[in-house]
Design a protein around this motif. Structure first.
Motif, mmCIF file in Angstrom:
data_model
loop_
_atom_site.group_PDB
_atom_site.id
_atom_site.type_symbol
_atom_site.label_atom_id
_atom_site.label_comp_id
_atom_site.label_asym_id
_atom_site.label_seq_id
_atom_site.Cartn_x
_atom_site.Cartn_y
_atom_site.Cartn_z
ATOM 1 N N VAL B 162 36.741 32.608 36.725
ATOM 2 C CA VAL B 162 38.112 32.890 37.137
ATOM 3 C C VAL B 162 38.494 34.234 36.538
ATOM 4 O O VAL B 162 38.731 34.352 35.340
ATOM 5 C CB VAL B 162 39.054 31.775 36.654
ATOM 6 C CG1 VAL B 162 40.500 32.111 36.981
ATOM 7 C CG2 VAL B 162 38.645 30.446 37.278
ATOM 8 N N GLU B 163 38.495 35.271 37.388
ATOM 9 C CA GLU B 163 38.765 36.606 36.858
ATOM 10 C C GLU B 163 39.647 37.418 37.803
ATOM 11 O O GLU B 163 39.536 38.631 37.885
ATOM 12 C CB GLU B 163 37.465 37.348 36.511
ATOM 13 C CG GLU B 163 36.351 37.218 37.529
ATOM 14 C CD GLU B 163 34.960 37.633 36.969
ATOM 15 O OE1 GLU B 163 34.895 38.394 35.989
ATOM 16 O OE2 GLU B 163 33.957 37.185 37.544
ATOM 17 N N SER B 164 40.520 36.695 38.503
ATOM 18 C CA SER B 164 41.506 37.365 39.362
ATOM 19 C C SER B 164 42.731 36.470 39.446
ATOM 20 O O SER B 164 42.631 35.249 39.262
ATOM 21 C CB SER B 164 40.932 37.585 40.770
ATOM 22 O OG SER B 164 40.688 36.350 41.410
ATOM 23 N N GLY B 165 43.865 37.067 39.730
ATOM 24 C CA GLY B 165 45.081 36.290 39.924
ATOM 25 C C GLY B 165 44.918 35.295 41.065
ATOM 26 O O GLY B 165 45.422 34.170 41.007
ATOM 27 N N ALA B 166 44.190 35.718 42.113
ATOM 28 C CA ALA B 166 43.979 34.833 43.268
ATOM 29 C C ALA B 166 43.207 33.582 42.860
ATOM 30 O O ALA B 166 43.533 32.468 43.282
ATOM 31 C CB ALA B 166 43.231 35.599 44.366
ATOM 32 N N ALA B 167 42.181 33.745 42.027
ATOM 33 C CA ALA B 167 41.397 32.592 41.588
ATOM 34 C C ALA B 167 42.242 31.695 40.681
ATOM 35 O O ALA B 167 42.123 30.472 40.726
ATOM 36 C CB ALA B 167 40.143 33.063 40.856
ATOM 37 N N GLU B 168 43.086 32.310 39.878
ATOM 38 C CA GLU B 168 43.967 31.496 39.020
ATOM 39 C C GLU B 168 44.842 30.597 39.894
ATOM 40 O O GLU B 168 45.011 29.408 39.611
ATOM 41 C CB GLU B 168 44.832 32.409 38.140
ATOM 42 C CG GLU B 168 45.659 31.634 37.125
ATOM 43 C CD GLU B 168 46.607 32.520 36.320
ATOM 44 O OE1 GLU B 168 46.507 33.761 36.440
ATOM 45 O OE2 GLU B 168 47.456 31.965 35.600
ATOM 46 N N LEU B 169 45.393 31.163 40.955
ATOM 47 C CA LEU B 169 46.214 30.358 41.863
ATOM 48 C C LEU B 169 45.384 29.289 42.561
ATOM 49 O O LEU B 169 45.862 28.167 42.778
ATOM 50 C CB LEU B 169 46.887 31.254 42.896
ATOM 51 C CG LEU B 169 48.086 32.052 42.372
ATOM 52 C CD1 LEU B 169 48.490 33.135 43.365
ATOM 53 C CD2 LEU B 169 49.266 31.128 42.083
ATOM 54 N N LYS B 200 41.498 43.614 34.231
ATOM 55 C CA LYS B 200 41.434 44.710 35.195
ATOM 56 C C LYS B 200 42.180 44.325 36.478
ATOM 57 O O LYS B 200 42.988 45.097 37.002
ATOM 58 C CB LYS B 200 39.971 45.014 35.517
ATOM 59 C CG LYS B 200 39.769 46.165 36.466
ATOM 60 C CD LYS B 200 38.298 46.338 36.814
ATOM 61 C CE LYS B 200 37.810 45.187 37.681
ATOM 62 N NZ LYS B 200 36.393 45.304 38.075
ATOM 63 N N ASP B 201 41.919 43.104 36.970
ATOM 64 C CA ASP B 201 42.551 42.663 38.218
ATOM 65 C C ASP B 201 44.072 42.589 38.073
ATOM 66 O O ASP B 201 44.814 42.910 39.008
ATOM 67 C CB ASP B 201 42.008 41.288 38.622
ATOM 68 C CG ASP B 201 42.569 40.821 39.947
ATOM 69 O OD1 ASP B 201 42.181 41.396 40.980
ATOM 70 O OD2 ASP B 201 43.406 39.904 39.958
ATOM 71 N N MET B 202 44.533 42.177 36.906
ATOM 72 C CA MET B 202 45.980 42.086 36.662
ATOM 73 C C MET B 202 46.564 43.443 36.297
ATOM 74 O O MET B 202 47.776 43.576 36.171
ATOM 75 C CB MET B 202 46.253 41.087 35.530
ATOM 76 C CG MET B 202 45.933 39.647 35.886
ATOM 77 S SD MET B 202 47.183 38.865 36.949
ATOM 78 C CE MET B 202 48.424 38.413 35.715
ATOM 79 N N ARG B 203 45.717 44.438 36.092
ATOM 80 C CA ARG B 203 46.140 45.792 35.735
ATOM 81 C C ARG B 203 46.914 45.839 34.419
ATOM 82 O O ARG B 203 47.894 46.577 34.278
ATOM 83 C CB ARG B 203 46.978 46.421 36.861
ATOM 84 C CG ARG B 203 46.307 46.301 38.232
ATOM 85 C CD ARG B 203 46.826 47.302 39.215
ATOM 86 N NE ARG B 203 48.260 47.229 39.402
ATOM 87 C CZ ARG B 203 48.944 48.028 40.202
ATOM 88 N NH1 ARG B 203 48.299 48.954 40.900
ATOM 89 N NH2 ARG B 203 50.250 47.912 40.327
#
Lengths: 438, 438, 438
Positions: B162-169, B200-203
């Motif tokens: 899980v390494e993106s906001g989309a995956a967290e959702l 990085k994905d969340m900036r």
């Protein structure tokens, strides 16, 4: 094709540092448009990335028709020259069809091409949204405005103020909803927290009446922006005198990926335009066990000037005292101990330098390199050399890119800030920062 | 029927303490498989619960074909003897169809039964996933691999980074999606946070470049695992020298229900294999108003050796000084005051003991019993007896079961650790811990 | 029409401060209903807003049939006089159809109109719910109970205990699900956290066995309540002796919008009934750099009695010492410095006063006014005047309304507390607080 990839941001600006609101019509002034006329003249670091002529809360209800007319007048006159984007805020409320209809009429009026403002308008800000279906109503109204006025569908951006639990939840649905053929939600641009009304909607109480910090809301806003390719912006910081508090809030926001913030004054705009950019010079911090304090650079030496630490030398080695805890250490142990206590805050120059070094190594076929960071630390007139290596790989490089990408986005879209940036960083650093990573 | 109850974990292991990655092919070595060959020989506390031959980030892109071949070679040779599960990581990216296709081809190749590795393979780790539809693409590819190779559908586990906001959702949707007839998402096993790429994905930006702590992400990962019967694992802790920091992170994770963590070295594996298990001996902590300090056991007495507290006796009673705050107390008040300041960290023996006592009482028809915990605390050579009762009911008992269940899962699946566990806890405690609650 | 607006709360009570549970049948007592019989006699500040005869965890499994009969007996006898609402808790479990069927049968029996209790029953509390489909099963059973007994559909409220990750996620779906024609989820009333079982479900471990604080769960419960027009309530605080800790927990909850809490004893009920209401007198807090301390009012002067700050005067100005940090300041700087350190906690009288002032200004056409707050602060016998202005606009006014709305809801629904409230605040303040904002 872009629309298929919501991780990519669809608008011209990839970053928004500052969201500056101005009342659109002030009673009792000779020129009721005084505030927005003045705001439209801001340039350089005082000018925000996004300027919001605020025809909602900042303008008294009785003045909002006049405010809408003022927006049209000022934006058609001065909008062309304004260096940031322009996104007026209109009235809206998830619980009031009357207010929503009012919002539609105001948008129709402000965006009327015959009045000349729309070519300088980038979009609208919609406050007080509720669940995702309420967002769709606002989107539909903007689509109607575009059709009515012969504008391209999706050409007006839509940003929302997240100030209800329902809106917070809706941010989890955006990614799924944005691709659907029945809406134009791809027009979404900024997700802006509005903590005062959110506090009311959540029915929170604090003893002093201060706002709660709402860390989860800010995380969820940043995550929603990340998942849907949008930009997250924090709400207003009311205590205008408290510059230090404003800076601390921005540092905390940046660690959440929320790189933009509301600004209430040109002074706050200057602070917020600067905050996310790396500093012009690096500095060392030392954790003295109760807090992090900055060391003072004296030539090549970093001097500790606090009184929680003391250091003395005797024949055998060193005695380091931290608070009431005394440790006897030899030279290597002392260096190791201090290394654990210090951290370095890199400058823009340092960051660009490390990135260039990594790029060079990568081009030569090396996947990871050690970056050395060394300093001479002075405590009680005794100097200690510390040094550590940090491994840089592709992921480190990519994560370091965020502040540089922010800088590059600013440099590309804000020529009015070039002079100030070059004065801050030196023309050489600016040039290298502009080119690195591309 | 099990598939209908997502609160139950479907895989053999109910707990994963350690997720250990190794590069699959290293350039410039005589044997490019050196690292995974060496990892495959780990045993006992140095061997992880899950071993991840990493054919993604840890292996240079140019070496990944060779890395896939190395996995096959080493896993077919040594996999049979390896005491943990084996889940190679292959390439994947939510934004790149090329990378996803690459991932499919590598999985097809690694799992080819003719090559002999698949019988020792437990599943694959898919990095860089996006929204739930992206997870389904990976699941579909694994289904195709299974069919192509005559394997039972669902026999290969799938874990994600899980390494993106989309995956967290997406973790919020798993429970609903896992039952659908069009996917085999029941194969999901671990949800693993990847904080570097997530940052990085969340900036996100921090002044020092350190990673943010992301408490909300870790909560949401643990919750997603709880709701869908999966296992949550935290990402890598980069500062390998900092054992204390690694331990603190694990303690914080455990309080969130995240009982697994990435390990980068066999040393970290040992730490992480031990961290969630109760200690071999109990100890008392005292909160001195600024921090919790451990008391030192001296026979039956727990001695305070810090300097923030002082205690003296006079004719009338006692004077207890905490920092600069002085209180005059009689004997009972002093005991009460100290009782408020101390806490006990129970050992495995203590926990099993309490559980056995409760089971006995419950079998005799009593629903709740008081567990006494007493100690003699010594400050400045003065001894004070403190004692408190804690009510245990079914809920207390159940909640105490978690570390014991972890132990039992380890004991069942990791015979290679039996000797070390018996040495740590004594054979008697191990036997009782194995039997309690069943 | 109300049902279309989930931001509005649909039940009579808009706020619930206290959720008090009592065992429904105790073994070994002459009167097994002793505990609920006694609870049914509570009045005034000792009586909770919601009383929960607990036929689940607080009652031994073997006693639950008798417990159900006891509820009927006591509620039909004493329920009419009871000043709060009555919501018995019955058994339920997301993983056990047997338990759910048991729950249905108990509800059917307790709500049987021939037994006379149902007219004093406000609803049921359902523990251990899972995903939203599990909530719907409970709702359906209550609908069946209503039809079976000739009660109006939706007349029995349903509240849930959130004690699983699945239930936490379900709170994000309520807003969408509540409007559907296939359920009566509009009957939902309270969302109550149950941290002991939640900790078990999340498999969290802490060294001492204490419960984690679960800040994200509490945020998500409060948000779920806000988005669906419900009421959020925190779980039990086990350490009944620790009044200070209970208060701190409530203050933290209130800052999250979670205004209700479980109470285990009439003493906790008194504390929790008081906690969300503004204090009877205001007070000044001073942040001494390590903590916030209350100043002591001496007439018009607020005296600092701690020892971290010291202040002295010399010919030129003042020396303020905070910890080990010494600052030389002139009179204005000193006043400014202290102003940054202090905060005011307004009383009910202060809040009503400010609201009345704002209303008056608003009625006269002014949108924002400055509220002054001034004090004389004394440190080491030196007096310093400090004063600041806070701007009040409509949003400030609205946010200040929450504790007043809470008061008004209490005043309307709890006449048994009128005497105590008038004694606390004075009849004049009570009357003004009752009228303001309406």
């Amino acid at each position: 094709m872009n629309a298929k990839n919501h991780d990519k941001r669809l608008h011209e600006r990839q970053f928004v540092r500052t969201f500056f609101t101005s009342p659109t019509a002030v009673e009792g002034e000779e020129d009721s448009a005084k505030m927005i006329r003045s705001a439209s003249g801001l340039r350089g670091m005082q000018a925000p990335d996004v300027w919001v002529p605020d025809n909602e809360d900042a303008t008294a209800p009785s003045m909002r028709d006049e405010g809408a007319a003022n927006i049209v007048e000022v934006v058609s006159e001065n909008g062309d020259e304004f260096p940031g984007e322009i996104h007026p805020r209109v009235v809206w409320h998830r619980d009031s069809p009357e207010t929503r209809h009012q919002g539609l009429k105001r948008m129709l009026s402000i965006a009327d091409p015959e009045k000349g403002a729309v070519e300088n308008l980038d979009g609208f800000v919609i406050p007080e949204v509720g669940g995702i279906d309420d967002w769709k109503k606002a989107d539909e109204f903007i689509t109607i405005v575009e059709h009515e006025h012969g504008l391209e569908e999706g050409s007006l951006a839509m940003s929302v103020i997240v100030e209800s639990g329902a809106a917070e939840l809706a941010m989890g649905d955006l990614r799924e909803e944005m691709g659907k053929p029945t809406n134009n939600l791809e027009r979404l641009f900024m997700l802006v927290d509005g903590e005062v009304d959110y506090t009311k909607d959540m029915r929170a109480i604090t003893p002093t009446g201060n706002l709660p910090a709402w860390p989860e809301l800010r995380h969820n806003t940043s995550r929603g922006a990340s998942a849907a390719g949008l930009i997250s912006v924090d709400g207003p910081y009311d205590d205008i005198r408290d510059v230090e508090g404003y800076r601390e809030r921005m540092t905390a926001n940046q660690a959440k990926g929320m790189l933009g913030i509301w600004s209430l004054t040109p002074g706050q705009v200057v602070e917020a335009n600067r905050s996310g950019l790396p500093p012009e010079s690096g500095r060392w911090l030392l954790d003295d066990g109760s807090q992090q304090v900055a060391l003072e650079s004296d030539g090549d030496t970093e001097v500790y000037t606090g009184d929680r630490l003391s250091l003395s030398e005797d024949g055998d080695g060193y005695t380091l005292t931290v608070g009431s805890d005394e440790r006897n250490l030899d030279e290597d142990e002392l260096s190791e101990e201090l290394l654990d206590m210090v951290e370095y805050v890199p400058s823009m120059d340092d960051i660009v330098d490390s990135m260039e070094q990594f790029e060079e190594a990568r081009d030569a076929g090396t996947g990871a390199i050690a970056m050395e960071r060394a300093a001479t630390i002075e405590i009680d007139d005794i100097s200690v050399d510390v040094s550590n290596d940090r491994m840089w790989d592709e992921a480190t490089y990519q994560a370091s890119m965020t502040p540089v990408s922010l800088f590059q986005d600013v440099y590309e879209h804000r020529p009015d800030q070039h002079d100030e940036l070059e004065e801050l960083y030196s023309p050489n650093v600016v040039e290298r920062a502009t080119n690195v990573g591309n």
